[in-house]
Design a protein around this motif. Structure first.
Motif, PDB file in Angstrom:
ATOM      1  N   LEU A  49      -1.341  -4.825  -8.777  1.00  0.00           N
ATOM      2  CA  LEU A  49       0.074  -4.421  -8.876  1.00  0.00           C
ATOM      3  C   LEU A  49       1.060  -5.804  -8.009  1.00  0.00           C
ATOM      4  O   LEU A  49       1.625  -6.034  -9.014  1.00  0.00           O
ATOM      5  N   ILE A  50       0.570  -6.230  -7.190  1.00  0.00           N
ATOM      6  CA  ILE A  50       0.435  -7.477  -7.214  1.00  0.00           C
ATOM      7  C   ILE A  50      -0.462  -8.752  -7.243  1.00  0.00           C
ATOM      8  O   ILE A  50      -1.574  -8.846  -6.625  1.00  0.00           O
ATOM      9  N   PRO A  51      -0.145  -9.560  -8.242  1.00  0.00           N
ATOM     10  CA  PRO A  51      -1.121 -10.766  -8.417  1.00  0.00           C
ATOM     11  C   PRO A  51      -1.502 -11.678  -7.243  1.00  0.00           C
ATOM     12  O   PRO A  51      -1.158 -11.488  -5.642  1.00  0.00           O
ATOM     13  N   ASP A  52      -2.822 -11.911  -7.681  1.00  0.00           N
ATOM     14  CA  ASP A  52      -3.455 -12.358  -6.574  1.00  0.00           C
ATOM     15  C   ASP A  52      -3.556 -13.380  -5.564  1.00  0.00           C
ATOM     16  O   ASP A  52      -3.409 -14.114  -4.578  1.00  0.00           O
ATOM     17  N   PHE A  53      -2.448 -14.423  -6.429  1.00  0.00           N
ATOM     18  CA  PHE A  53      -2.133 -16.060  -5.620  1.00  0.00           C
ATOM     19  C   PHE A  53      -1.186 -15.643  -5.390  1.00  0.00           C
ATOM     20  O   PHE A  53       0.274 -16.482  -4.599  1.00  0.00           O
ATOM     21  N   VAL A  54      -0.355 -14.189  -5.063  1.00  0.00           N
ATOM     22  CA  VAL A  54       0.541 -14.406  -4.104  1.00  0.00           C
ATOM     23  C   VAL A  54       0.297 -14.505  -3.119  1.00  0.00           C
ATOM     24  O   VAL A  54      -0.985 -13.322  -2.082  1.00  0.00           O
ATOM     25  N   PRO A  55       0.769 -15.555  -2.034  1.00  0.00           N
ATOM     26  CA  PRO A  55      -0.142 -15.282  -0.248  1.00  0.00           C
ATOM     27  C   PRO A  55       0.065 -13.487   0.717  1.00  0.00           C
ATOM     28  O   PRO A  55       0.695 -13.519   0.270  1.00  0.00           O
ATOM     29  N   VAL A  56      -0.574 -13.675   1.061  1.00  0.00           N
ATOM     30  CA  VAL A  56      -1.470 -12.299   2.147  1.00  0.00           C
ATOM     31  C   VAL A  56      -0.576 -11.246   1.396  1.00  0.00           C
ATOM     32  O   VAL A  56      -2.078 -10.354   1.233  1.00  0.00           O
ATOM     33  N   LEU A  57      -0.177 -11.383   0.776  1.00  0.00           N
ATOM     34  CA  LEU A  57       0.645 -10.118  -0.009  1.00  0.00           C
ATOM     35  C   LEU A  57      -0.797  -9.935  -1.698  1.00  0.00           C
ATOM     36  O   LEU A  57      -0.323  -8.586  -1.921  1.00  0.00           O
ATOM     37  N   GLY A  58      -0.916 -10.744  -2.391  1.00  0.00           N
ATOM     38  CA  GLY A  58      -1.657 -10.425  -3.229  1.00  0.00           C
ATOM     39  C   GLY A  58      -3.028  -9.750  -2.921  1.00  0.00           C
ATOM     40  O   GLY A  58      -3.731  -8.745  -3.659  1.00  0.00           O
ATOM     41  N   TYR A  59      -3.595 -10.528  -1.967  1.00  0.00           N
ATOM     42  CA  TYR A  59      -4.885  -9.011  -1.938  1.00  0.00           C
ATOM     43  C   TYR A  59      -4.614  -7.630  -1.546  1.00  0.00           C
ATOM     44  O   TYR A  59      -5.916  -6.960  -0.815  1.00  0.00           O
ATOM     45  N   LEU A  60      -3.472  -7.483  -0.272  1.00  0.00           N
ATOM     46  CA  LEU A  60      -3.491  -6.542   0.581  1.00  0.00           C
ATOM     47  C   LEU A  60      -3.179  -5.232  -0.241  1.00  0.00           C
ATOM     48  O   LEU A  60      -3.363  -4.788   0.149  1.00  0.00           O
ATOM     49  N   ASP A  61      -3.138  -5.104  -1.221  1.00  0.00           N
ATOM     50  CA  ASP A  61      -3.053  -3.951  -2.599  1.00  0.00           C
ATOM     51  C   ASP A  61      -3.978  -3.672  -2.627  1.00  0.00           C
ATOM     52  O   ASP A  61      -4.913  -2.175  -2.244  1.00  0.00           O
ATOM     53  N   ASP A  62      -5.242  -4.891  -2.720  1.00  0.00           N
ATOM     54  CA  ASP A  62      -6.489  -4.416  -2.874  1.00  0.00           C
ATOM     55  C   ASP A  62      -7.335  -3.651  -1.857  1.00  0.00           C
ATOM     56  O   ASP A  62      -8.004  -2.850  -1.900  1.00  0.00           O
ATOM     57  N   LEU A  63      -6.840  -4.071  -0.468  1.00  0.00           N
ATOM     58  CA  LEU A  63      -7.473  -3.635   0.566  1.00  0.00           C
ATOM     59  C   LEU A  63      -6.682  -2.914   1.631  1.00  0.00           C
ATOM     60  O   LEU A  63      -7.481  -1.852   1.761  1.00  0.00           O
ATOM     61  N   ILE A  64      -5.663  -2.469   0.069  1.00  0.00           N
ATOM     62  CA  ILE A  64      -5.704  -0.903   0.628  1.00  0.00           C
ATOM     63  C   ILE A  64      -5.106   0.091  -0.201  1.00  0.00           C
ATOM     64  O   ILE A  64      -5.899   1.129   0.074  1.00  0.00           O
ATOM     65  N   LEU A  65      -4.925   0.116  -1.451  1.00  0.00           N
ATOM     66  CA  LEU A  65      -5.033   0.924  -2.585  1.00  0.00           C
ATOM     67  C   LEU A  65      -6.430   1.239  -2.448  1.00  0.00           C
ATOM     68  O   LEU A  65      -6.295   2.452  -3.006  1.00  0.00           O
ATOM     69  N   LEU A  66      -6.592   0.365  -3.397  1.00  0.00           N
ATOM     70  CA  LEU A  66      -7.898   0.661  -3.181  1.00  0.00           C
ATOM     71  C   LEU A  66      -8.893   1.483  -2.607  1.00  0.00           C
ATOM     72  O   LEU A  66      -9.771   2.828  -2.566  1.00  0.00           O
ATOM     73  N   PRO A  67      -9.182   1.216  -1.253  1.00  0.00           N
ATOM     74  CA  PRO A  67      -9.800   2.594  -0.551  1.00  0.00           C
ATOM     75  C   PRO A  67      -9.302   3.717  -0.193  1.00  0.00           C
ATOM     76  O   PRO A  67      -9.961   4.442  -0.407  1.00  0.00           O
ATOM     77  N   LEU A  68      -8.307   3.483  -0.073  1.00  0.00           N
ATOM     78  CA  LEU A  68      -6.932   4.943   0.150  1.00  0.00           C
ATOM     79  C   LEU A  68      -6.938   6.568  -1.420  1.00  0.00           C
ATOM     80  O   LEU A  68      -7.980   7.131  -1.603  1.00  0.00           O
ATOM     81  N   GLY A  69      -7.797   5.006  -2.903  1.00  0.00           N
ATOM     82  CA  GLY A  69      -7.503   5.337  -4.041  1.00  0.00           C
ATOM     83  C   GLY A  69      -9.431   6.209  -3.663  1.00  0.00           C
ATOM     84  O   GLY A  69      -8.985   7.538  -3.853  1.00  0.00           O
ATOM     85  N   ILE A  70     -10.053   5.862  -3.109  1.00  0.00           N
ATOM     86  CA  ILE A  70     -11.782   6.153  -3.010  1.00  0.00           C
ATOM     87  C   ILE A  70     -11.813   6.754  -2.646  1.00  0.00           C
ATOM     88  O   ILE A  70     -12.055   8.383  -3.038  1.00  0.00           O
TER      89      ILE A  70
END
Length: 126
Positions: A49-70
């Protein structure tokens, strides 16, 4: 703390596999299957959703959206089905990795690239 993060990451990885397996199980409801396939697809997809090369925000979607979806999918799947597929995912994660197969695949791909380059050079120059 690092040990806890590694355990959490392994649990997430196992649950993604388990959710994928549970989505294919006939005992899982259709809406849980749909959400499970979306979550597993997002987790395994190289597109974020947000590319990983964007500082901080790039990994934030993986750290929040993925666990909530799971978490949402796990709540929708019957507990006995989820336990069965978690066990299957844990067994699949413990399988040995074949380094010989990786080397063979790498060599085949390198040969295919070299052959394509050679044919392209012959076609362009001749």
């Amino acid at each position: 703390m690092v040990g806890n993060l590694k355990d959490w990451a392994r649990t997430i990885k196992r649950d993604v596999r388990a959710i994928y397996l549970a989505a294919r199980d006939p005992r899982t409801t259709w809406y849980a299957k749909a959400l499970a396939l979306c979550v597993a697809g997002y987790a395994l997809s190289p597109i974020d959703l947000i590319p990983d090369f964007v500082p901080v925000l790039g990994y934030l979607d993986d750290l929040i959206l993925l666990p909530l979806g799971i978490l949402a999918v796990v709540k929708m799947i019957p507990p006995e089905v989820m336990a069965e597929h978690r066990a299957a995912a844990a067994v699949a994660g413990e399988r040995p990795v074949s380094r010989t197969a990786a080397v063979v695949i790498f060599c085949l791909r390198a040969a295919a690239i070299a052959l394509t380059a050679w044919f392209s050079y012959r076609y362009i120059s001749g």
